[in-house]
Design an enzyme around this catalytic site. Sequence first.
Site, PDB file in Angstrom:
ATOM      1  N   HIS A 152      -8.656   7.617  -5.775  1.00 52.37           N
ATOM      2  CA  HIS A 152      -8.489   7.065  -4.423  1.00 52.37           C
ATOM      3  C   HIS A 152      -9.704   6.212  -4.069  1.00 52.37           C
ATOM      4  CE1 HIS A 152      -6.264   7.404  -0.481  1.00 52.37           C
ATOM      5  NE2 HIS A 152      -7.345   6.722  -0.147  1.00 52.37           N
ATOM      6  N   HIS A 199     -10.325   2.144  -2.642  1.00 52.72           N
ATOM      7  CA  HIS A 199      -9.775   0.869  -2.218  1.00 52.72           C
ATOM      8  C   HIS A 199     -10.643  -0.291  -2.698  1.00 52.72           C
ATOM      9  CE1 HIS A 199      -6.564   2.462   0.305  1.00 52.72           C
ATOM     10  NE2 HIS A 199      -7.399   3.421   0.643  1.00 52.72           N
ATOM     11  N   HIS A 229      -0.165   6.769   1.344  1.00 55.01           N
ATOM     12  CA  HIS A 229      -1.051   7.507   2.238  1.00 55.01           C
ATOM     13  C   HIS A 229      -0.211   8.393   3.154  1.00 55.01           C
ATOM     14  CE1 HIS A 229      -4.053   4.792   0.815  1.00 55.01           C
ATOM     15  NE2 HIS A 229      -4.959   5.117   1.717  1.00 55.01           N
ATOM     16  N   GLU A 258      -3.236  12.454   6.797  1.00 53.54           N
ATOM     17  CA  GLU A 258      -4.622  12.363   7.256  1.00 53.54           C
ATOM     18  C   GLU A 258      -4.633  12.122   8.762  1.00 53.54           C
ATOM     19  OE1 GLU A 258      -8.820  10.087   6.271  1.00 53.54           O
ATOM     20  OE2 GLU A 258      -6.987   8.905   6.411  1.00 53.54           O
ATOM     21  N   ASP A 306     -12.533   6.877  -1.264  1.00 47.95           N
ATOM     22  CA  ASP A 306     -11.822   6.072  -0.280  1.00 47.95           C
ATOM     23  C   ASP A 306     -12.439   4.683  -0.131  1.00 47.95           C
ATOM     24  OD1 ASP A 306      -9.817   5.563   1.514  1.00 47.95           O
ATOM     25  OD2 ASP A 306     -10.485   6.945   3.048  1.00 47.95           O
ATOM     26  N   ASP A 307     -13.408   4.533   0.750  1.00 45.20           N
ATOM     27  CA  ASP A 307     -14.069   3.241   1.023  1.00 45.20           C
ATOM     28  C   ASP A 307     -15.577   3.452   1.130  1.00 45.20           C
ATOM     29  OD1 ASP A 307     -11.748   1.285   1.590  1.00 45.20           O
ATOM     30  OD2 ASP A 307     -11.273   2.980   2.912  1.00 45.20           O
TER      31      ASP A 307
END
Length: 343
Positions: free
Chosen positions: A13, A15, A197, A200, A278-279
């Site tokens: 995961h 991005h 997704h 969350e 994630d980011d």
Amino acid sequence: MRDLHALPKAHLHLHFTGSMRHQTLLELAERDGISLPDQLVSEWPPTLSAADEKGWFRFQRLYDVARSVLRTEDDVRRLVLEAAEDDVRDGGRWLEIQVDPSGYGARFGGITAFTDLVLDAVREASATTGLGMAVVIAANRTRHPLDARTLARLAVQYAGRGVVGFGLSNDERRGTTADFAGAFAIAERAGLALVPHGGELRGPEHVSTCLDTLHADRLGHGVRSAEDPALLDRIVAAGVALEVCPVSNVALGVYSDLTSVPLPTLLAAGATVALGADDPLLFGSRLAGQYATMRAAHDLSDTTLAELARMSVRASRAPDDVRAGVLREIDAWVAAPSGTMSP
């Protein structure tokens, strides 16, 4: 405690723009005279929240600003190479990087040309670093479902040539998830991993929707499945993996602190969990940091951390020989004498 940077693991995961190094963002912006908001310069990493629509808008605005600094093919190649280098430094052996080509196509000659560029950059970075790499093409749930079908067909076009999955990203509170079922059906027929997704910013009911209408193999986040024991049992029985990103969960206000991330509940139920960053550009924490924070927050043993790494590998679309090799490395990590403290 063994060094978590030395623990072999897969990263499922991450991005595309969100993988960018902060220093790279600053250098590319300065090169082209792009003015960055203070939250991406002096106040980095930014204080974020997605508790309401306005908070998500602020988060998305920062992401869009960061994406705007990617102006040339060399910029794209640099981003992919540095993401690979960072994962290798964190013990990564396999990376599935997620990208929405429609966000870059206008600047790079269309979505097909941009996908070609990314896949070429992935091949180069993999050869340079030794990291196994693949791509997940993701649609944006704030755009029309027909756009998602176009991207699903694009993903199918490259299935077996570097693309291993199809996802659905952006604020899961936006749009109607069931409307994207047609796009996921296209990807499913081609054997791609289905990785939307869910679970969350919305709770268990949306996880159920992702399972029922999109036939998810993995859930981007999925952490709020812990709120519904029956749903969690269903996830475990179906073998659906949860791509849990603890630091971003807290940064976006899903949980108040890292000790509240319900990883122990998920593991106790037998769920497959793959920790992800994630980011990192917006949350300030990369792959090994997710393991370190969960070790500290929940007093996880090295045996448990090794099993988390194994689950990340088993949930990946890495070739069988790569999986087997990484699993052997994980066994060797946990069998080695402890003594090296993790940062």
